[in-house]
Write an enzyme that holds these catalytic residues in place. Structure first.
Site, mmCIF file in Angstrom:
data_model
loop_
_atom_site.group_PDB
_atom_site.id
_atom_site.type_symbol
_atom_site.label_atom_id
_atom_site.label_comp_id
_atom_site.label_asym_id
_atom_site.label_seq_id
_atom_site.Cartn_x
_atom_site.Cartn_y
_atom_site.Cartn_z
ATOM 1 N N ASN A 1 0.838 -1.205 0.000
ATOM 2 C CA ASN A 1 0.000 0.000 0.000
ATOM 3 C C ASN A 1 0.873 1.254 0.000
ATOM 4 O O ASN A 1 2.103 1.156 -0.016
ATOM 5 C CB ASN A 1 -0.945 -0.025 1.211
ATOM 6 C CG ASN A 1 -0.183 -0.134 2.508
ATOM 7 O OD1 ASN A 1 0.610 0.747 2.846
ATOM 8 N ND2 ASN A 1 -0.376 -1.234 3.237
ATOM 9 N N ASP B 1 -3.744 -9.973 12.846
ATOM 10 C CA ASP B 1 -3.921 -8.597 13.278
ATOM 11 C C ASP B 1 -2.956 -8.344 14.441
ATOM 12 O O ASP B 1 -3.152 -8.853 15.547
ATOM 13 C CB ASP B 1 -5.378 -8.367 13.705
ATOM 14 C CG ASP B 1 -5.658 -6.888 13.936
ATOM 15 O OD1 ASP B 1 -4.812 -6.215 14.562
ATOM 16 O OD2 ASP B 1 -6.707 -6.410 13.484
ATOM 17 N N ILE B 2 -1.917 -7.580 14.177
ATOM 18 C CA ILE B 2 -0.842 -7.397 15.169
ATOM 19 C C ILE B 2 -1.358 -6.613 16.375
ATOM 20 O O ILE B 2 -1.125 -6.978 17.532
ATOM 21 C CB ILE B 2 0.361 -6.666 14.514
ATOM 22 C CG1 ILE B 2 0.837 -7.494 13.317
ATOM 23 C CG2 ILE B 2 1.488 -6.448 15.522
ATOM 24 C CD1 ILE B 2 1.787 -6.771 12.394
ATOM 25 N N ASP C 1 -3.876 -6.284 4.910
ATOM 26 C CA ASP C 1 -4.885 -7.145 5.528
ATOM 27 C C ASP C 1 -4.845 -8.567 4.983
ATOM 28 O O ASP C 1 -5.210 -9.507 5.672
ATOM 29 C CB ASP C 1 -6.284 -6.550 5.296
ATOM 30 C CG ASP C 1 -6.479 -5.275 6.103
ATOM 31 O OD1 ASP C 1 -5.950 -5.211 7.228
ATOM 32 O OD2 ASP C 1 -7.135 -4.339 5.604
ATOM 33 N N PHE D 1 -3.950 3.079 15.304
ATOM 34 C CA PHE D 1 -4.316 4.150 14.379
ATOM 35 C C PHE D 1 -5.489 3.630 13.559
ATOM 36 O O PHE D 1 -5.517 2.442 13.226
ATOM 37 C CB PHE D 1 -3.143 4.494 13.446
ATOM 38 C CG PHE D 1 -2.293 5.618 13.975
ATOM 39 C CD1 PHE D 1 -1.506 5.432 15.096
ATOM 40 C CD2 PHE D 1 -2.303 6.859 13.356
ATOM 41 C CE1 PHE D 1 -0.733 6.472 15.602
ATOM 42 C CE2 PHE D 1 -1.533 7.901 13.858
ATOM 43 C CZ PHE D 1 -0.753 7.712 14.980
ATOM 44 N N LYS E 1 9.391 -16.867 -10.637
ATOM 45 C CA LYS E 1 8.675 -15.727 -11.224
ATOM 46 C C LYS E 1 7.524 -16.224 -12.113
ATOM 47 O O LYS E 1 7.727 -17.089 -12.964
ATOM 48 C CB LYS E 1 9.657 -14.895 -12.056
ATOM 49 C CG LYS E 1 9.048 -13.623 -12.566
ATOM 50 C CD LYS E 1 10.038 -12.820 -13.391
ATOM 51 C CE LYS E 1 9.316 -11.669 -14.062
ATOM 52 N NZ LYS E 1 10.022 -11.158 -15.203
HETATM 53 N N1 CTP Z 1 -3.350 -3.381 12.218
HETATM 54 C C1 CTP Z 1 -2.530 -4.415 12.621
HETATM 55 N N2 CTP Z 1 -2.523 -5.581 11.922
HETATM 56 C C2 CTP Z 1 -3.319 -5.751 10.858
HETATM 57 C C3 CTP Z 1 -4.163 -4.698 10.449
HETATM 58 C C4 CTP Z 1 -4.156 -3.515 11.136
HETATM 59 O O1 CTP Z 1 -1.789 -4.256 13.605
HETATM 60 N N3 CTP Z 1 -3.302 -6.906 10.214
HETATM 61 C C5 CTP Z 1 -3.390 -2.145 13.026
HETATM 62 C C6 CTP Z 1 -2.855 -0.909 12.340
HETATM 63 O O2 CTP Z 1 -1.482 -0.732 12.611
HETATM 64 C C7 CTP Z 1 -3.681 0.193 12.996
HETATM 65 C C8 CTP Z 1 -5.010 -0.501 13.299
HETATM 66 O O3 CTP Z 1 -4.742 -1.895 13.314
HETATM 67 O O4 CTP Z 1 -3.143 0.583 14.234
HETATM 68 C C9 CTP Z 1 -6.118 -0.208 12.338
HETATM 69 O O5 CTP Z 1 -5.688 -0.439 11.033
HETATM 70 P P1 CTP Z 1 -6.633 -0.109 9.807
HETATM 71 O O6 CTP Z 1 -5.906 -0.401 8.531
HETATM 72 O O7 CTP Z 1 -7.242 1.250 9.996
HETATM 73 O O8 CTP Z 1 -7.829 -1.119 10.031
HETATM 74 P P2 CTP Z 1 -8.012 -2.624 9.693
HETATM 75 O O9 CTP Z 1 -7.833 -3.438 10.919
HETATM 76 O O10 CTP Z 1 -7.139 -3.001 8.526
HETATM 77 O O11 CTP Z 1 -9.545 -2.675 9.302
HETATM 78 P P3 CTP Z 1 -10.243 -2.114 7.956
HETATM 79 O O12 CTP Z 1 -9.256 -2.340 6.845
HETATM 80 O O13 CTP Z 1 -11.466 -2.940 7.854
HETATM 81 O O14 CTP Z 1 -10.527 -0.663 8.205
#
Ligand code: CTP
Length: 416
Positions: free
Chosen positions: A216, A315-316, A284, A334, A294
């Site tokens: 991203n 999800d960390i 995600d 965040f 490749k």
């Molecule tokens: N985060 C994380 N691990 C993931 C996804 C997100 O630690 N796999 C953390 C990000 O560092 C941030 C928070 O979760 O602090 C929210 O991330 P965000 O991208 O806004 O949300 P998502 O959990 O990805 O949900 P969505 O994409 O549905 O908004």
């Protein structure tokens, strides 16, 4: 604000006269100004009028026997709570960005150990010139707060960004810096000494094959600024970062990673920590299977209709938040949203069980840009909404708030 003092450097520009109004406005708020007027500045305001308004001696020369005996330039650079350059000309900013020191103003800026606020004012083309923009970025990366100039008709007859913001707005910014800054820069220079802070930043890269990945637009700027501000406040900082083109701030332990799963492992390895700030834009999903070789086009013998199957990444933030053992005392996420920002941020805080979440609207130029506009959400709801400001300023304010939280906690324990 009484008892606070700034060192005001008045540069040479048509807007210099507004610095007189600024001195008066600051005095009304109990903030004293000691002033340096550059050679160019003296073409627009006289040291006598500045001295009359500030009620203090005004400094103009680097090599002045009387001034050096009275208050040397090193002492001058450190005797204030904040250094303000207003108006900050293109020349003054170029000197400061490159560390030049050939007059009193530039020498003072190089010698200071205090936070610096620059308030630029210049012709629109000078402001928009690549050299000026490069210097502004360097200054911001060096931790200097550079205000954005106002837009409008200019004294030179042109129109666009370059006007000095109104003295009232500048005074407000000074007041905010003086009230947020002390924990970081003033009274207690190392309020987070003895604390360990864990920060994630940047994007993750999820491999598709050895040469391709899903990722991203995250630049890592906000996370790096927070890591830097935490280190300045005395914390031991571990910065687990995806690939970005940024310099690691001084005093920060950098753990480079690529994928979300590597980022999670690195975070687990870095525990225990007092505070965890999850700024990374973690991908995600990842391709369920990364090809070992490749992938080829159909002419090269590849699949003519390749399909991508994705698997969800861990999800960390939620994982560290829900830990039974070794959960950091303060877990901050965040929430990057493009719509219904506050409602979605509050829901995210609950879902991920973090203590605070910083909600930001990423529908505009936030990702990759210099500025951010955020609200701090706690379990009680929206605590504060900060105006649009640099990512560096967001970092300073957030770290000041973290410091306050740990201070309150220490007070509670002491009172038991
Ligand atoms: N985060 C994380 N691990 C993931 C996804 C997100 O630690 N796999 C953390 C990000 O560092 C941030 C928070 O979760 O602090 C929210 O991330 P965000 O991208 O806004 O949300 P998502 O959990 O990805 O949900 P969505 O994409 O549905 O908004």
């Amino acid at each position: 604000m009484s008892g606070k003092r700034i060192l005001l450097v008045i540069g040479g520009g048509i807007a210099a006269y507004k610095s007189l109004e600024l001195i008066r406005e600051l005095a009304r708020r109990g903030i004293a100004s000691r002033c340096i007027v550059t050679k160019g500045g003296q073409e627009f305001v006289t040291p006598l009028s500045v001295s009359a308004l500030s009620g203090e001696k005004v400094f103009t020369e680097l090599f002045d026997l009387d001034d050096e005996a009275d208050m040397g330039h090193i002492q001058l650079s450190r005797s204030a709570d904040l250094v303000v350059v207003c108006p900050a000309t293109a020349d003054l900013m170029a000197k400061a960005a490159n560390g030049l020191a050939n007059d009193l103003a530039s020498t003072t800026l190089l010698a200071t150990d205090k936070p610096v606020l620059m308030v630029p004012a210049m012709n629109v083309r000078m402001w928009e010139h690549a050299a000026t923009q490069r210097n502004v970025e360097t200054l911001r990366n060096d931790g200097v707060t550079v205000m954005d100039p106002d837009e409008g008709a200019m004294a030179c007859g042109e129109f666009g960004p370059g006007r000095l913001p109104e003295p009232l707005e500048i005074a407000g910014r000074i007041e905010a810096l003086l009230s947020d800054g002390p924990v970081l820069y003033g009274l207690d220079p190392k309020p987070l000494a003895g604390r360990h802070a864990l920060v994630t930043a940047g994007p993750t890269r999820e491999p598709l094959d050895p040469v391709r990945f899903l990722s991203n637009h995250s630049s890592g700027k906000q996370g790096y600024a927070i890591a830097g501000a935490l280190a300045k406040a005395g914390a031991r900082v571990t910065l687990v970062s995806g690939p970005v083109a940024l310099q690691v701030p001084d005093g920060v332990d950098h753990v480079p990673v690529e994928t979300a799963r590597e980022m999670l492992d690195a975070c687990q390895d870095a525990l225990p920590s007092d505070v965890f700030i999850s700024v990374a834009a973690v991908a995600d999903w990842r391709p369920s299977r990364a090809a070992a070789k490749k992938m080829k086009l159909k002419e090269g013998g590849g699949d003519p209709h390749p399909t991508l199957e994705l698997s969800e990444n861990p999800d960390i933030l939620a994982t560290l938040s829900r830990k039974k053992k070794n959960r950091p005392d303060l877990v901050i996420g965040f929430a990057a949203e493009t719509h219904d920002v506050d409602a979605l941020a509050i829901a995210k805080l609950k879902r991920k069980r973090c203590d605070w979440i910083v909600s930001n609207d990423v529908s505009g130029d936030v990702m990759g840009g210099e500025m951010n506009e955020v609200a701090l959400v706690t379990r009680e709801g929206i605590e504060v909404r900060w105006p649009r400001m640099t990512k560096q300023d967001v970092a300073t304010r957030l770290v000041a708030r973290i410091t306050e939280e740990f201070g309150d906690e220490a007070d509670k324990i002491a009172a038991q």
